[in-house]
Design a protein around this motif. Sequence first.
Motif, PDB file in Angstrom:
ATOM      1  N   PHE A  89     -11.840   7.105  12.918  1.00  0.00           N
ATOM      2  CA  PHE A  89     -11.500   7.016  11.496  1.00  0.00           C
ATOM      3  C   PHE A  89     -10.007   6.968  11.209  1.00  0.00           C
ATOM      4  O   PHE A  89      -9.612   6.812  10.063  1.00  0.00           O
ATOM      5  CB  PHE A  89     -12.146   8.184  10.748  1.00  0.00           C
ATOM      6  CG  PHE A  89     -13.644   8.173  10.892  1.00  0.00           C
ATOM      7  CD1 PHE A  89     -14.408   7.188  10.298  1.00  0.00           C
ATOM      8  CD2 PHE A  89     -14.281   9.130  11.662  1.00  0.00           C
ATOM      9  CE1 PHE A  89     -15.780   7.152  10.444  1.00  0.00           C
ATOM     10  CE2 PHE A  89     -15.664   9.111  11.819  1.00  0.00           C
ATOM     11  CZ  PHE A  89     -16.414   8.117  11.210  1.00  0.00           C
ATOM     12  N   ASP A  90      -9.177   7.066  12.227  1.00  0.00           N
ATOM     13  CA  ASP A  90      -7.731   7.034  12.014  1.00  0.00           C
ATOM     14  C   ASP A  90      -7.276   5.751  11.326  1.00  0.00           C
ATOM     15  O   ASP A  90      -6.373   5.766  10.491  1.00  0.00           O
ATOM     16  CB  ASP A  90      -6.978   7.192  13.340  1.00  0.00           C
ATOM     17  CG  ASP A  90      -7.144   8.592  13.926  1.00  0.00           C
ATOM     18  OD1 ASP A  90      -7.592   9.499  13.197  1.00  0.00           O
ATOM     19  OD2 ASP A  90      -6.838   8.764  15.119  1.00  0.00           O
ATOM     20  N   ASN A  91      -7.914   4.643  11.660  1.00  0.00           N
ATOM     21  CA  ASN A  91      -7.543   3.346  11.074  1.00  0.00           C
ATOM     22  C   ASN A  91      -8.135   3.133   9.681  1.00  0.00           C
ATOM     23  O   ASN A  91      -7.898   2.100   9.065  1.00  0.00           O
ATOM     24  CB  ASN A  91      -8.024   2.200  11.971  1.00  0.00           C
ATOM     25  CG  ASN A  91      -7.347   2.196  13.306  1.00  0.00           C
ATOM     26  OD1 ASN A  91      -6.139   2.417  13.396  1.00  0.00           O
ATOM     27  ND2 ASN A  91      -8.106   1.967  14.357  1.00  0.00           N
ATOM     28  N   HIS A  92      -8.921   4.085   9.222  1.00  0.00           N
ATOM     29  CA  HIS A  92      -9.649   3.889   7.969  1.00  0.00           C
ATOM     30  C   HIS A  92      -9.376   4.988   6.936  1.00  0.00           C
ATOM     31  O   HIS A  92     -10.158   5.174   6.010  1.00  0.00           O
ATOM     32  CB  HIS A  92     -11.159   3.848   8.258  1.00  0.00           C
ATOM     33  CG  HIS A  92     -11.536   2.938   9.364  1.00  0.00           C
ATOM     34  ND1 HIS A  92     -11.370   1.570   9.321  1.00  0.00           N
ATOM     35  CD2 HIS A  92     -12.061   3.202  10.596  1.00  0.00           C
ATOM     36  CE1 HIS A  92     -11.790   1.040  10.454  1.00  0.00           C
ATOM     37  NE2 HIS A  92     -12.203   2.006  11.247  1.00  0.00           N
ATOM     38  N   SER A  93      -8.281   5.702   7.080  1.00  0.00           N
ATOM     39  CA  SER A  93      -8.044   6.885   6.236  1.00  0.00           C
ATOM     40  C   SER A  93      -8.026   6.551   4.739  1.00  0.00           C
ATOM     41  O   SER A  93      -8.576   7.306   3.935  1.00  0.00           O
ATOM     42  CB  SER A  93      -6.771   7.605   6.652  1.00  0.00           C
ATOM     43  OG  SER A  93      -5.673   6.735   6.632  1.00  0.00           O
ATOM     44  N   GLU A  94      -7.436   5.427   4.355  1.00  0.00           N
ATOM     45  CA  GLU A  94      -7.400   5.059   2.933  1.00  0.00           C
ATOM     46  C   GLU A  94      -8.801   4.830   2.384  1.00  0.00           C
ATOM     47  O   GLU A  94      -9.132   5.275   1.292  1.00  0.00           O
ATOM     48  CB  GLU A  94      -6.567   3.788   2.722  1.00  0.00           C
ATOM     49  CG  GLU A  94      -5.165   4.064   2.240  1.00  0.00           C
ATOM     50  CD  GLU A  94      -4.426   2.762   1.944  1.00  0.00           C
ATOM     51  OE1 GLU A  94      -4.969   1.909   1.216  1.00  0.00           O
ATOM     52  OE2 GLU A  94      -3.300   2.627   2.442  1.00  0.00           O
ATOM     53  N   MET A  96     -11.582   6.002   3.701  1.00  0.00           N
ATOM     54  CA  MET A  96     -12.343   7.251   3.799  1.00  0.00           C
ATOM     55  C   MET A  96     -12.136   8.122   2.555  1.00  0.00           C
ATOM     56  O   MET A  96     -13.058   8.787   2.110  1.00  0.00           O
ATOM     57  CB  MET A  96     -11.949   8.033   5.055  1.00  0.00           C
ATOM     58  CG  MET A  96     -12.240   7.323   6.359  1.00  0.00           C
ATOM     59  SD  MET A  96     -13.979   7.074   6.676  1.00  0.00           S
ATOM     60  CE  MET A  96     -14.455   8.718   7.163  1.00  0.00           C
ATOM     61  N   GLU A  97     -10.935   8.065   1.991  1.00  0.00           N
ATOM     62  CA  GLU A  97     -10.643   8.843   0.783  1.00  0.00           C
ATOM     63  C   GLU A  97     -11.487   8.392  -0.400  1.00  0.00           C
ATOM     64  O   GLU A  97     -11.738   9.155  -1.323  1.00  0.00           O
ATOM     65  CB  GLU A  97      -9.161   8.737   0.434  1.00  0.00           C
ATOM     66  CG  GLU A  97      -8.252   9.463   1.400  1.00  0.00           C
ATOM     67  CD  GLU A  97      -6.781   9.237   1.109  1.00  0.00           C
ATOM     68  OE1 GLU A  97      -6.448   8.748   0.006  1.00  0.00           O
ATOM     69  OE2 GLU A  97      -5.969   9.531   2.001  1.00  0.00           O
ATOM     70  N   ARG A 106     -15.568  12.716  15.419  1.00  0.00           N
ATOM     71  CA  ARG A 106     -14.580  11.819  16.023  1.00  0.00           C
ATOM     72  C   ARG A 106     -14.860  10.341  15.721  1.00  0.00           C
ATOM     73  O   ARG A 106     -13.970   9.593  15.359  1.00  0.00           O
ATOM     74  CB  ARG A 106     -14.551  12.062  17.528  1.00  0.00           C
ATOM     75  CG  ARG A 106     -13.393  11.419  18.196  1.00  0.00           C
ATOM     76  CD  ARG A 106     -13.190  12.018  19.564  1.00  0.00           C
ATOM     77  NE  ARG A 106     -12.549  11.046  20.422  1.00  0.00           N
ATOM     78  CZ  ARG A 106     -12.638  11.053  21.723  1.00  0.00           C
ATOM     79  NH1 ARG A 106     -13.348  11.965  22.330  1.00  0.00           N
ATOM     80  NH2 ARG A 106     -12.028  10.146  22.425  1.00  0.00           N
ATOM     81  N   SER A 107     -16.107   9.942  15.891  1.00  0.00           N
ATOM     82  CA  SER A 107     -16.465   8.556  15.559  1.00  0.00           C
ATOM     83  C   SER A 107     -17.822   8.507  14.863  1.00  0.00           C
ATOM     84  O   SER A 107     -18.486   7.480  14.858  1.00  0.00           O
ATOM     85  CB  SER A 107     -16.480   7.681  16.809  1.00  0.00           C
ATOM     86  OG  SER A 107     -17.439   8.155  17.725  1.00  0.00           O
ATOM     87  N   ILE A 125     -15.379  -0.288   5.843  1.00  0.00           N
ATOM     88  CA  ILE A 125     -15.083   0.497   7.043  1.00  0.00           C
ATOM     89  C   ILE A 125     -15.774  -0.126   8.253  1.00  0.00           C
ATOM     90  O   ILE A 125     -15.171  -0.278   9.319  1.00  0.00           O
ATOM     91  CB  ILE A 125     -15.516   1.973   6.849  1.00  0.00           C
ATOM     92  CG1 ILE A 125     -14.631   2.645   5.802  1.00  0.00           C
ATOM     93  CG2 ILE A 125     -15.474   2.733   8.181  1.00  0.00           C
ATOM     94  CD1 ILE A 125     -15.126   4.006   5.328  1.00  0.00           C
ATOM     95  N   SER A 129     -13.902  -1.702  11.447  1.00  0.00           N
ATOM     96  CA  SER A 129     -14.201  -1.116  12.747  1.00  0.00           C
ATOM     97  C   SER A 129     -14.615  -2.193  13.750  1.00  0.00           C
ATOM     98  O   SER A 129     -14.144  -2.204  14.887  1.00  0.00           O
ATOM     99  CB  SER A 129     -15.312  -0.072  12.618  1.00  0.00           C
ATOM    100  OG  SER A 129     -15.689   0.400  13.894  1.00  0.00           O
TER     101      SER A 129
END
Length: 139
Positions: A89-94, A96-97, A106-107, A125, A129
Amino acid sequence: MTANKTTQNEDSVDEFLKKIEDSEKQKTSWQLLEIIKEISGKDPKMWGDSILGFGKYHYKYAPGRDGDWMRIAFSPRKQNFSIYIMDGFDNHSELMEKLGKFKAGRSCLYIKKLQDIDINILKEIMKKSLLNMEKLYPK
């Protein structure tokens, strides 16, 4: 080196979904199947006895362990739906909010029902991904 316990098999996806006793969970499972199938362009395959995976890739770790894994997947678990977003999810933080009500590992994204989240954000997302997975693990 230990092999993955969860592997792709030829068990019937339809039969697995038809056996889900909770009618709402079964309905949501069919919806998720269609959403991920459309986004991935892949038909689902059973992985282990309860994961529906779409596409696969081969990974290899430095210590020499390697194997095959699904590119994206979901599982209708007793407590919630587990949606496997394999690049994490690091690449999807915006995004995810904006997703809604969920928990994440983790995944793995855990949701109770589709009404708790913005389905269009989930689709974004998933698309991101899959693009990231394609860069990390080209076919």
